[in-house]
Structure formats: C-alpha cells, structure tokens
Design a protein around this motif. Structure first.
Motif, PDB file in Angstrom:
ATOM      1  N   MET A  71       0.808  -1.221   0.000  1.00 16.30           N
ATOM      2  CA  MET A  71       0.000   0.000   0.000  1.00 16.30           C
ATOM      3  C   MET A  71       0.836   1.264   0.000  1.00 16.30           C
ATOM      4  SD  MET A  71      -2.856  -0.757   2.816  1.00 16.30           S
ATOM      5  CE  MET A  71      -3.626   0.867   2.802  1.00 16.30           C
ATOM      6  N   PRO A  73       4.213   2.095  -1.420  1.00 15.08           N
ATOM      7  CA  PRO A  73       5.501   2.004  -2.123  1.00 15.08           C
ATOM      8  C   PRO A  73       6.363   3.241  -1.838  1.00 15.08           C
ATOM      9  CG  PRO A  73       3.712   2.448  -3.658  1.00 15.08           C
ATOM     10  CD  PRO A  73       3.075   2.143  -2.348  1.00 15.08           C
ATOM     11  N   ASN A  74       5.703   4.359  -1.549  1.00 14.30           N
ATOM     12  CA  ASN A  74       6.442   5.587  -1.244  1.00 14.30           C
ATOM     13  C   ASN A  74       7.259   5.466   0.036  1.00 14.30           C
ATOM     14  OD1 ASN A  74       3.852   5.380  -0.116  1.00 14.30           O
ATOM     15  ND2 ASN A  74       3.795   7.541   0.385  1.00 14.30           N
ATOM     16  N   ARG A  77      11.038   5.094  -0.032  1.00 13.13           N
ATOM     17  CA  ARG A  77      11.933   6.222  -0.287  1.00 13.13           C
ATOM     18  C   ARG A  77      12.208   7.042   0.959  1.00 13.13           C
ATOM     19  NH1 ARG A  77       9.999   9.970  -4.881  1.00 13.13           N
ATOM     20  NH2 ARG A  77       8.286  10.377  -3.492  1.00 13.13           N
ATOM     21  N   LYS A 338      -5.873   5.994   2.876  1.00 14.15           N
ATOM     22  CA  LYS A 338      -5.947   4.691   2.202  1.00 14.15           C
ATOM     23  C   LYS A 338      -6.337   3.614   3.205  1.00 14.15           C
ATOM     24  CE  LYS A 338      -1.694   5.411   0.528  1.00 14.15           C
ATOM     25  NZ  LYS A 338      -0.441   5.238  -0.199  1.00 14.15           N
TER      26      LYS A 338
ATOM     27  N   TYR B 140       4.907  10.325  -6.989  1.00 15.72           N
ATOM     28  CA  TYR B 140       5.393   8.951  -6.926  1.00 15.72           C
ATOM     29  C   TYR B 140       4.278   8.039  -6.444  1.00 15.72           C
ATOM     30  CZ  TYR B 140       8.540   5.092  -5.921  1.00 15.72           C
ATOM     31  OH  TYR B 140       9.161   3.870  -5.908  1.00 15.72           O
ATOM     32  N   ARG B 141       4.317   6.783  -6.827  1.00 16.82           N
ATOM     33  CA  ARG B 141       3.291   5.823  -6.414  1.00 16.82           C
ATOM     34  C   ARG B 141       3.084   5.821  -4.903  1.00 16.82           C
ATOM     35  NH1 ARG B 141       1.271   5.346 -11.020  1.00 16.82           N
ATOM     36  NH2 ARG B 141       2.160   3.921 -12.547  1.00 16.82           N
TER      37      ARG B 141
END
Lengths: 571, 257
Positions: A71, A73-74, A77, A338, B140-141
């Motif tokens: 859920m 992916p950010n 980073r 989300k 970004y995703r």
C-alpha cells in the motif's frame, strides 16, 4: 568451539540486580559461561554500557506488514532517521535496504541489530496466514523470532466457549499453536473481528458477538483459562476492546479486573495488555478527549497479575496495522486515508491504514504524552514493556529517540513547548519529573520481556544465558542522560558491538555478520482422547467452511529452519 | 557565469540515471571534477566522462551555472532531480523523471520528454518545447502529493494523468492532454489549450481550465453558471462531488457519448 571474552564491560542487568558494574563476560558456544580459555578472542569494552540483547515483545515485522509495503511504495523512499531508514544499497555483507515504517525483511534484521536488539515477537499471526509469516521470518536475518497466534474471533474458539467445553478449547489452542508454529495466544478486540464480518463491532465487554451468543468477556476469560490449562510460557496477550475511542480507559480497566480471577500456572502474569496508549483515553468524544493514563496507572500500581506495553507514539508518518478491522475502517474514514481490509475466513479480520502523527494536532500531542505518562506513572518497571507497537505508533527505528523521552524531562519539555495550547490541559505529563535510569530502561527493554515470555535465557547476562549482548558507546559514569539526551540517542542508535549467540553481528554501527536466527514455538501436549474429540469438530469446520483443507493448513517444518520447540504439559 | 556542456558520446540503449547532473552539484567544480561525477549506467556506476564529452567554461555559483546537454538523451533519466537553482538546457529528447523534486531554477527541453516530467516538483520552472509523456507533474506511487509548486509549460501535447495528485503550482499545456488530467488534484492550476478526456476526476481543490473540447465530462460535476477568465467566458463546474470536492473546472465545449 568459539570463545569470546568481553573485558571492562560496565554491565547493566536488572535480572541479576547488576547496576552498571564493571566486569568481564565470558562466552563459549553462544552462551555466557564462567570462564574461557586463553585462546578466546578478546573485546575490550573500555567501560562502555553493556546490556543483554534487546527484546521487542510486541512488533509487526512479518505478515500484515507486507500489505503495508504494497500500500505504501512511497515508504521505500523515506529516510527520516539517517542510517536507520530509507534506501541503503547492498554491501558485501548486507543486502539492499529500503523503507521506514515498512522496511524490507533484511532491513528489519539489520536495523534492530544496530539498535542492540536480538529478539522480536511478531504480535499478530492468523493461523491461516502463518505460513507467510514464517516465510518472512526466514528472511529476517540475525534476530530470534516468535509469533503470537490470533484466537480472539475464531469460530471454533467461540463455539467451545459458548458450549462450555474448556478442555476441547485448550486442545484446539494447542493444535492452533502447533499448526501456526506460534508462541502464545493473541486476542484482538475479542469478538470484534467476527462482528466486523457483518459490518458491526462490539462496543465493550458485554456486547454479544453476532451469531455466536458469546461476549468479549467470555472469550477473554475462556482463553485466559485455556492458556493456564496448557501451561503456556506467555500469558494471553490482549489488545482491548474499544481501541482508539475516547473514554476507552474504562473498558481497559474492566478487562484488567476480569483477569484478577485467573490464576497463572507459571511464575508470570496472567494477562498482558498491549499498546495501552491507544486504550488509555478519557473524555466522551474527540472534542473533550484527554488522558486516561493516571486512572490506568492507579489500577496497575495496585495489582500484580498483569503487565503491559506502551505503544508509544512517534511524530511523523506511521502505518497502522491491526487485526482490529473496525478500528481501521474508522481511521480511514476519519482521516480520509488509504485503507486495506482483510477477512481471514473463520479466524479474524484485519486492516491497514497509513497516517501521519503531527505535534500540531492536539489529539496526537495528547496521545504522545499518554504513552510516556503510562511508563512514568506505573512505579514498577517490571510491569512495563517498552514498545511503539511498530509501525502503529511509529517505526522501531525511533526507539532511541523515544528512550530520551523517558530519560530526560528537559527533552520532554522541549517537545511539549511546541504543542497547541489546547493539548496542555488534557495531559498530566508536564507535571511529571521522573526520569528513568539506564537500569530501569534495561528493565523495560529486555529484562521484563524475559519474565513476561518465560525465556530465562533471554534478556540477561547470567551464566547459562544466550550470549546476546549489546555494548553501547556510553560511559555510564560520565554521562547525564537527563541533560545529554542527544548523546544517549546517538549511542542507542548504533551499538559499538551487538553480539548474537556469541557472534559479533554489529561492530561500530556496521553489520559484520548475518547469521540466521531461531524461531521459538510452543508444543502443548493434551490428553489424546480430548484431542481426537476436538479433531472431529475441526474436520467439520474444514469440510464445511474453510477454503483450504486441513492437510494443507499446517506450517510445515521446512518453513521453520531453526526451530526451538518449547514443550509444555497441558491439564 | 559557468557553462557546462555535456555531449552524449554515443546513443545508449542501457539507461543512464543522471540524478547527479544538476547545477547545485556542478557549480564551482573544475572540468576534471565534473568528469569524475558518478552516474548509474545500468546496474553499475561510472564517471560522467565515460558517457559524455564534458566542456566547462568559467566558474561561478550554482545560481549562475548553466548545464547544456546535447544529443539524444531519451535514455538519460532524472536530469535536474532536486535542483534548487541555476539552469539546464536539453537540446534533444529526455527520459523519465526530468526535474523531479525540483525546488528552483529552470529547465528547458528542446525535444520530447518521457513520463514523470517535474514529478513532485516544489518550485522553479520547466519549459518543454516538445511533447510530454504520462504523469507530467504527478507524484510517486503511493505519495499523497505530486507537484506542490513551480510552473511547467508544455508547448506540445501530453499523455494521460497530467498533474496527478497535484497540490500546488501551475501546469500550462498548449496542445492536447490525454485521459484523466488533474486526477486526484488537491490544489494548483492546470490550463489546457487543446482538448482532453474525463478531466479532474476525484479533484478536491484546485482550478482546471480547458480551452479546447472536453470528451466525456464526468457525471460527478455540478454546473454552476459561468466564469470569465482573461476576457473569455467559460462554463463553470464544481466537483468532484464523489469526494466532496471544492475544485473548479472551467471549459467551453463538452462532447459526450
């Protein structure tokens, strides 16, 4: 035969009552021993603070965390704690690492080891998805692991409780632990997971669960008694009903009182209440929301049958993940975030919602204070386990930051000074001047866990214990943690040495070795006639309702490469 | 003024990740130092000089530094990533993520840009003289915000999901845009001179002006009369009501099935 001698260690080991005393530690074949030969490799600790390896007794590091990864992916980073989160390319000794709240499996192992932790307990494992949890365990290097199996909204459990068949219930729990290779009983919002399957919830301990004619109180007590019938090493591990709702401290205390009548069979608590911060709310709505920590601490100070952990909040992004399906739905609607939701067939529900805790939000500020209040208001550190319920209250990589909240009033005041005015009247933290010592911190981060989980070889440095050791770059005599909190944070963020089972895994903050850790699970024996009667009932469940067959359900040995089987005699 | 000219030595099939190519990183460096700057070439790192001819004129602060990239950079990604000042001019096409996370300065592209141009941009300006790919100014995703500030001007067309998750700044497209521009928008302004399809789905805040034709306006937009912008009269819509949005969608003509 590997031998290691640690000289000039200033040892802090509450289980042995050693409070920062200079001594040598001898290690042979992964255990602490009396003496070693002259061939032993020598580490000079140079007077630095030395503790047993940390033990995180309640974390989410395998299983649902994978939904969190998908859920968010950010999150891969994010690099909020330099050296402990974000992206790090692979080296000769480590694989690539990513993530902050939901790191990849390798990062979990390396980062915990850097903090001086050597054992973790994944606190929610539905039996149906236990295989996946163990697959992730296999890929978390260094750490010893255990998983708590979810039973609080399980059809078979609720039917046995309704039908008053405690022996069959115990037999089912024994089988469930074996099937999932689990270590103990976890109950999340008892009965709420089943109610959520019908779009409902249970509001307190006495709401009936739809279709089962049992109440959360009956489920809690039934499982509490079964736990003792089987003589399990850990007590029931309870996420209370009404989590996250203002006014819920009353339900929490009711739950605690319920267990006054459960007599533990081993020398441990009969109840462990988890992430109490989320269950210590007073007020009637988010408008008049305030701390309920003093009421809970008052009760806990007067009894001896329970332990709890904090679920301390860390400001910044977090990912909440819990088997409490309805609370996650509420979170996602309230915060417009989300939401992922899961129905685990006959066993439980779960949800995942990312969110951000901000010191500018008065609710978040009060939540932050409640965790610390609980740790400071409860007098006996042996009842308190330090956690952030990672990553629900915040990622475990922030543990060193959170230690400074407990050890330094100055640091707390610095943070509180940035809070909105409205928050200050809702907390009691500004009036608390208690500051934890290294000894008390060691109790909350390793020794309490050793007792709570009945693992005498963990969380201490006595002869015979596992050689899981953390040496921090702190000279205990030369530092005042109440003032020099930045130094404390830095030292706890990367150990000088972490030793796991006699192997140096971290040296100077860098990963040196990545051995595979062990997986603890409990094999509770029950009389064979009761067991076969239980299996007759279970066969019907599998034939009629499960999407998998019983023969495909068990976690096979191949999924647990380094098992430690804890055998108990039930009844 | 410091001017650094990078000329691609040969057409590359393997992608080059040039996130180190920006004025902040190059300012005040000598030719040898810039030649030694590492970039990713496939799965390994190599110095810039292996892939580009490097020429450096002058020496100055980042603000007065200009990077000129010549040759077909259509497999060179992340040029100008995170730059805060100075200028980049690309004489050719460029690959994905050009100007991503940019905070200031200016990028001019005299060619086409691939997807994610100016993604999560916070400030500065990008001028694209060719066509853009997908997710221009997007995020970004999984991230809640794409572009937050600055300005992107596209003189050609762009593909789908223009300004996805935008939270601020401005995008001006002189050509047409693909499907679902301004999807999930939470602020900022998008102006499309040409035509597009299904704009502003799940927009919460922000302004979208479409001067060409709109195909398939979403049913979750409510007409609220007209609005005049720079002397031109537009039909004004509010939405997206599906998400209780307060965004403003202005357009002149609508085509539905």
């Amino acid at each position: 035969m590997s031998e290691l001698l640690i000289e000039n260690a200033v040892v802090c080991d509450p289980i042995q009552g050693i409070n920062c005393e200079k001594m040598d530690l001898c290690i042979k074949d992964g255990k602490i021993v009396e003496s070693v030969s002259s061939n032993a490799k020598v580490i000079d600790a140079e007077g630095r603070l030395t503790m047993a390896g940390g033990f995180d007794g309640h974390t989410h590091s395998a299983g649902k965390i994978n939904v969190g990864r998908s859920m968010n992916p950010n999150d891969a980073r994010r690099n909020l704690v330099p050296g402990l989160s974000g992206f790090e390319p692979h080296t000769e000794k480590t694989r690539a690492q990513v993530g902050y709240n939901t790191p990849n499996t390798y990062a979990i192992g390396y980062r915990y080891a850097k903090l001086g932790y050597t054992t973790i307990c994944e606190a929610a494992m539905p039996p149906l998805t236990a295989r996946h949890t163990h697959e992730e365990f296999k890929e978390i290097p260094i750490l010893d692991k255990m998983g708590l199996t979810l039973f609080g909204s399980n059809w078979q459990v609720m039917e046995y409780i309704r039908d008053k068949e405690p022996e069959k219930l115990a037999a089912y729990i024994a089988w469930g632990l074996k099937a999932s290779r689990g270590y103990g009983i976890k109950i999340v919002n008892a009965g709420g997971g089943e109610a959520w399957g019908w779009g409902k919830n249970v509001s307190g301990l006495y709401d009936p669960v739809p279709n089962f004619d049992v109440t959360p109180a009956e489920i809690l007590l039934g499982l509490g008694e079964a736990n003792e019938k089987l003589g399990l090493p850990h007590s029931v591990h309870v996420h209370c009903n009404n989590l996250g709702h203002p006014g819920n401290y009353k339900t929490t205390i009711e739950t605690m009182k319920l267990f006054e009548k459960v007599k533990p069979r081993c020398n441990r608590q009969s109840l462990h209440v988890t992430h109490v911060q989320f269950n210590a709310y007073a007020g009637t709505s988010w408008r008049d929301f305030e701390t309920g920590a003093p009421m809970i601490a008052d009760y806990v100070n007067g009894v001896n049958h329970l332990t709890f952990d904090l679920g301390q909040l860390i400001f910044g992004p977090a990912v909440t993940m819990t088997a409490d399906g309805p609370v996650e739905y509420a979170n996602s609607r309230m915060l417009k975030e989300k939401w992922s939701n899961q129905d685990v067939e006959l066993e439980d529900a779960s949800g995942v919602v990312p969110l951000v805790y901000s010191p500018k939000s008065f609710v978040n500020a009060v939540q932050w204070a409640i965790g610390i209040e609980l740790a400071l208001l409860v007098k006996d550190p042996w009842k308190v386990m330090f956690t952030t319920d990672s990553p629900n209250g915040g990622s475990f990589v922030n543990y060193p930051e959170a230690y400074t909240y407990l050890m330094s009033e100055k640091k707390r005041q610095e943070i509180i000074s940035g809070f909105p005015e409205m928050a200050l009247g809702r907390m009691v933290l500004p009036g608390l001047d208690r500051e934890l010592s290294f000894y008390e911190l060691a109790t909350m981060t390793r020794s309490t866990q050793s007792r709570i989980y009945s693992r005498p070889e963990k969380g201490n440095l006595a002869v015979g214990a596992d050689a899981d050791i953390a040496i921090y770059d702190i000279l205990p005599d030369a530092i005042d943690p109440s003032v020099e909190h930045e130094k404390v944070k830095k030292a706890f963020s990367a150990t000088a040495y972490t030793i796991k089972g006699g192997t140096i895994v971290v040296k100077g903050g860098n990963i040196e070795n990545t051995p595979m850790g062990r997986t603890y699970w409990v094999n509770a024996k029950v009389p064979s006639d009761i067991e076969s009667a239980m299996h007759e009932d279970l066969d019907v469940k599998f034939q009629k309702y499960y999407t998998v067959s019983k023969s495909n359900y068990m976690v096979e040995d191949a999924y647990v490469p380094k098992p430690v089987e804890i055998a108990t005699e039930g009844f | 003024m410091q001017i650094i000219t990078l000329s691609l030595k040969a057409q590359n099939k393997i992608p080059i990740v040039a996130d180190t190519v920006n004025p902040d990183n190059f300012a005040g460096k000598t030719e040898d130092e810039i030649k030694a700057v590492q970039v990713w070439y496939g799965n390994m790192q190599c110095p810039l000089s292996e892939l580009f001819n490097v020429k450096v004129e002058g020496k100055d602060s980042a603000e007065n530094t200009k990077i000129v990239i010549n040759g077909d950079a259509s497999r060179v990604k992340r040029i100008g990533q995170g730059m805060s000042t100075g200028e980049i001019e690309i004489n050719g096409n460029v690959d994905m993520h050009c100007g991503s996370n940019m905070k200031g300065g200016k990028i001019t592209i005299n060619g086409d840009a691939d997807s994610w141009l100016g993604c999560e941009m916070k400030g500065g300006e990008i001028i694209l003289n060719g066509n853009g790919g997908y997710y221009v100014g997007g995020g970004y995703r999984g991230e809640a915000c794409g572009m937050k500030g600055g300005k992107i001007t596209v003189n050609g067309n762009v593909r789908d999901f223009l300004g996805e998750h935008m939270c601020g700044g401005e995008i001006h497209v002189l050509g047409n845009a693909g499907l679902l521009p301004a999807i999930l928008n939470n602020g900022g302004t998008i102006i499309i001179e040409g035509s597009t399809e299904m704009p502003a789905s799940e927009m919460k805040k922000g302004t979208v002006i479409i001067k060409g034709k709109v195909k398939d306006l979403l049913p979750s937009y409510v007409e609220e009369g007209t609005e005049e912008v720079d002397g031109v009269l537009y039909q004004r819509f509010a939405g997206d009501v599906n998400v209780s949005g307060k965004g403003m969608l202005l357009m002149k003509q609508c085509e539905s099935h």
